[in-house]
Scaffold this motif. Sequence first.
Motif, mmCIF file in Angstrom:
data_model
loop_
_atom_site.group_PDB
_atom_site.id
_atom_site.type_symbol
_atom_site.label_atom_id
_atom_site.label_comp_id
_atom_site.label_asym_id
_atom_site.label_seq_id
_atom_site.Cartn_x
_atom_site.Cartn_y
_atom_site.Cartn_z
ATOM 1 N N GLY A 128 36.609 -19.250 23.223
ATOM 2 C CA GLY A 128 37.983 -19.689 23.038
ATOM 3 C C GLY A 128 39.017 -18.624 23.355
ATOM 4 O O GLY A 128 38.700 -17.433 23.458
ATOM 5 N N PRO A 129 40.284 -19.036 23.499
ATOM 6 C CA PRO A 129 41.365 -18.107 23.867
ATOM 7 C C PRO A 129 41.514 -16.961 22.865
ATOM 8 O O PRO A 129 41.262 -17.117 21.677
ATOM 9 C CB PRO A 129 42.614 -19.002 23.872
ATOM 10 C CG PRO A 129 42.095 -20.394 23.998
ATOM 11 C CD PRO A 129 40.766 -20.410 23.334
ATOM 12 N N MET A 146 38.839 -19.903 18.963
ATOM 13 C CA MET A 146 39.916 -19.027 19.424
ATOM 14 C C MET A 146 40.195 -17.905 18.432
ATOM 15 O O MET A 146 40.086 -18.067 17.213
ATOM 16 C CB MET A 146 41.194 -19.848 19.651
ATOM 17 C CG MET A 146 41.809 -20.431 18.400
ATOM 18 S SD MET A 146 43.372 -21.268 18.702
ATOM 19 C CE MET A 146 42.848 -22.624 19.711
#
Length: 341
Positions: A128-129, A146
């Motif tokens: 994830g980011p 994330m």
Amino acid sequence: MFKVKILQLFDSFVLNTVGPYYRRLGKSLLTQGNDMLGSEASDDRLVQCLRQVEAKGHKPQIGDAIFTAPNSVMVGNVILKQNSSIWYGATLRADNNSITVGKNSLIQDNVYIKATKTITVGNNSLVGPNSHLQGCTIGDDAFIGMGSTIKEGAVVQGIVAAGSLVPEGTEVKQGEVWAGSPAKYLRDITPQELQILREYKQELLELAQVHGEETSKNFRQVVIDTDERLIKQQRGNEEEALQKIAELNFPLEYEDEEFIEQRVFMKQQPPMFMDSENLKSQQDQYEQDLSQFSENMQKYSEDYQIYEEAKKYFEQNPQAKANQFAPKSEVPDDKPWSRKY
């Protein structure tokens, strides 16, 4: 023929003489300007593409990836396998060890991966980011939420919730959900959640293909796409009119299509005179032309409205009987428009 020869000589003169002269002149002016500025000088240079930065004899192998963002950074021994994707702002540093990203895996925006030890991201996995990976191993079908941090020596094969910190040497087994800082075992993932994650990864994979196609276009392709979009916008009103009539099952012949095209074209033109009477008459010429068939068009519209009401009624009441709705009127047979169709 003589004119063509003159043009060829002119192009050759510009290419071999004028162009190089201006180039040397520009470099000379840049050097003199920097000398005048002294310590405040700035020597601007074109930076190479950061998607492939060689380090210690190793160059990233990204040819099999479906998408690598233009502003992503891959340094050294980075290997991207088939249909993998590296999204915007992600950094993969393999200066001393290797980083391998498996098939169909996604490294999302602003992820930072540093190979203090060899790093492997398995197949069909998602990072994830804003996540941070350092010297760890990510298994197949893993999901890293994330903003998570995976420390050196950790092995993740299951699910790590967003914002979690997986300590060094921790093992997250397949099917397990870990969360917290430091991360601890929370529960097993449900089949419904697993299906949702698979669908989410598939959506991102399809989106990565779109981004890959768009970011790989050269200047000529971008110009061609822009021209096609402008042409489509210019013809949009005409196509919309024909499509609307087709949806109404209205019979059309070639002469009628030509008639509509002319009316739509006239509608797009600005009025010749800006006084109130002419402006009003020029605003909607397409509807004005249809006014000559006003009686038939009005009855056709009424019947179509009845059809819509009946359709809506029977959708809401599937057990209802038919024959409740009947056309209010029929198109008279003695009109030219009726005889034609």
